[in-house]
Design an enzyme around this catalytic site. Structure first.
Site, PDB file in Angstrom:
ATOM      1  N   CYS A   1       0.823  -1.226   0.000  1.00  0.00           N
ATOM      2  CA  CYS A   1       0.000   0.000   0.000  1.00  0.00           C
ATOM      3  C   CYS A   1       0.849   1.266   0.000  1.00  0.00           C
ATOM      4  O   CYS A   1       0.634   2.173  -0.802  1.00  0.00           O
ATOM      5  CB  CYS A   1      -0.957  -0.027   1.190  1.00  0.00           C
ATOM      6  SG  CYS A   1      -0.150  -0.016   2.820  1.00  0.00           S
TER       7      CYS A   1
ATOM      8  N   HIS B   1      -2.585   0.991   6.920  1.00  0.00           N
ATOM      9  CA  HIS B   1      -2.918   0.927   5.494  1.00  0.00           C
ATOM     10  C   HIS B   1      -3.150   2.348   4.970  1.00  0.00           C
ATOM     11  O   HIS B   1      -3.606   3.234   5.710  1.00  0.00           O
ATOM     12  CB  HIS B   1      -4.175   0.067   5.283  1.00  0.00           C
ATOM     13  CG  HIS B   1      -4.456  -0.249   3.853  1.00  0.00           C
ATOM     14  ND1 HIS B   1      -3.641  -1.037   3.081  1.00  0.00           N
ATOM     15  CD2 HIS B   1      -5.496   0.130   3.035  1.00  0.00           C
ATOM     16  CE1 HIS B   1      -4.149  -1.148   1.864  1.00  0.00           C
ATOM     17  NE2 HIS B   1      -5.280  -0.441   1.816  1.00  0.00           N
TER      18      HIS B   1
ATOM     19  N   HIS C   1      -5.948   1.841  -4.024  1.00  0.00           N
ATOM     20  CA  HIS C   1      -4.916   1.366  -3.078  1.00  0.00           C
ATOM     21  C   HIS C   1      -4.477  -0.025  -3.493  1.00  0.00           C
ATOM     22  O   HIS C   1      -5.085  -0.670  -4.364  1.00  0.00           O
ATOM     23  CB  HIS C   1      -5.470   1.349  -1.655  1.00  0.00           C
ATOM     24  CG  HIS C   1      -6.646   0.441  -1.487  1.00  0.00           C
ATOM     25  ND1 HIS C   1      -6.663  -0.616  -0.596  1.00  0.00           N
ATOM     26  CD2 HIS C   1      -7.875   0.398  -2.102  1.00  0.00           C
ATOM     27  CE1 HIS C   1      -7.829  -1.238  -0.663  1.00  0.00           C
ATOM     28  NE2 HIS C   1      -8.576  -0.639  -1.572  1.00  0.00           N
TER      29      HIS C   1
END
Length: 236
Positions: free
Chosen positions: A137, A191, A208
Site C-alpha cells: 500500500c 494501510h 490502493h
C-alpha cells in the site's frame, strides 16, 4: 389719259368717306370696349393689392404666433433633454459573487496523477514492493506521488505524519486516506490509499494496493474499511 368726270369724282369722295367712317367706327368700338374694361381692370388691381396685403398681414401674424410657441417648445425640449441627461445612470453589469468550489482548488496535476495510478489497476500485491512489478500500500502511493515530484515516506504510518490534516467533510481527490491494519484500532496506522472521488454525502472512493485484490478502487462504505478509517492528509 382719260378725262375724269364729275360722277367719277363724286364716287371717289363717297368711297373715301365710307372708308373713314368705318375706320372711325372700329376705333370707337375699341374705345368703348376699353372703357368697359377699365372698371374691371381697376377692381382686379385693387383686389390683388388687398389679397397681397392680407397675405402679408397673415404671414406676420403667423410668424408672431409661431415664434413664441417654437421658442417655448425648444426650451421645453432643451429642459427635457437636460433632465434626461441628469437622470441618466450608466447600466453597470450585475456582478454576482463567484462561489469557489472545492474542486477549483485542486491542482491540475491531481487528475493526471489519478489517471497514472489507474493504469496499475489489477496489478498484484507484493509485500514491501515499491515498483511496477508489485506494490504494497505505501509503496504504491509513494511511487505514484514520486512520479509527480512529491516525496512520500516509506511506510503508511510515516506518511500519516506528512502534509496537513484533512477533515472527512473536506476530502478532495488526491488526498491520502489512512486505515488501521487487520486489528481494528483508531490509533495505529496500517494501510493507506489515495482518494479518487468524493460523493455529495461525504463518502468517497480510493485506489490502493490491497493484499487480497492488488491495485483496486474501493468505496469507503465497505464495512472492513469504514470500521478502520483513521483520517486523511493532504500532501502538495
Amino acid at each position: 389719259m382719260p378725262a375724269v368726270t364729275v360722277a367719277d369724282a363724286r364716287r371717289v369722295w363717297y368711297l373715301c368717306k365710307k372708308w373713314k367712317k368705318r375706320q372711325c367706327g372700329i376705333r370707337a368700338m375699341d374705345i368703348a370696349s376699353l372703357n368697359l374694361n377699365i372698371p374691371y381692370i381697376i377692381m382686379s388691381s385693387i383686389i390683388r393689392a388687398c389679397l397681397v396685403a392680407i397675405a402679408a398681414l397673415v404671414g406676420v401674424a403667423y410668424a408672431d404666433a409661431v415664434t413664441p410657441l417654437r421658442e417655448t417648445l425648444d426650451r421645453k425640449n432643451i429642459s427635457h433633454d437636460l433632465a434626461s441627461v441628469n437622470a441618466w445612470k450608466p447600466e453597470l453589469p450585475v456582478i454576482h459573487p463567484v462561489s469557489v468550489s472545492a474542486e477549483s482548488d485542486i491542482p491540475e496535476y491531481i487528475s493526471d496523477m489519478l489517471s497514472f495510478a489507474s493504469r496499475y489497476e489489477g496489478l498484484r500485491y507484493r509485500r514491501g514492493g515499491k515498483t511496477p512489478k508489485g506494490f504494497d500500500c505505501s509503496g504504491f502511493t509513494s511511487y505514484v506521488f514520486g512520479q509527480f515530484g512529491l516525496k512520500l515516506n516509506a511506510s503508511s504510518a510515516a506518511q500519516y505524519t506528512q502534509g496537513e490534516k484533512v477533515e472527512a467533510s473536506d476530502l478532495r481527490p488526491g488526498d491520502l486516506v489512512f486505515f488501521s491494519g487487520r486489528a481494528v484500532s483508531k490509533h495505529r496506522v496500517g494501510h493507506v490509499g489515495m482518494v479518487t472521488d468524493v460523493d455529495a454525502d461525504g463518502t468517497f472512493k480510493f485506489i490502493h494496493s490491497s493484499n487480497s485484490q492488488g491495485i483496486t478502487v474501493t468505496k469507503s462504505t465497505e464495512p472492513y474499511y469504514s470500521r478502520r478509517y483513521i483520517g486523511a492528509r493532504r500532501v502538495r
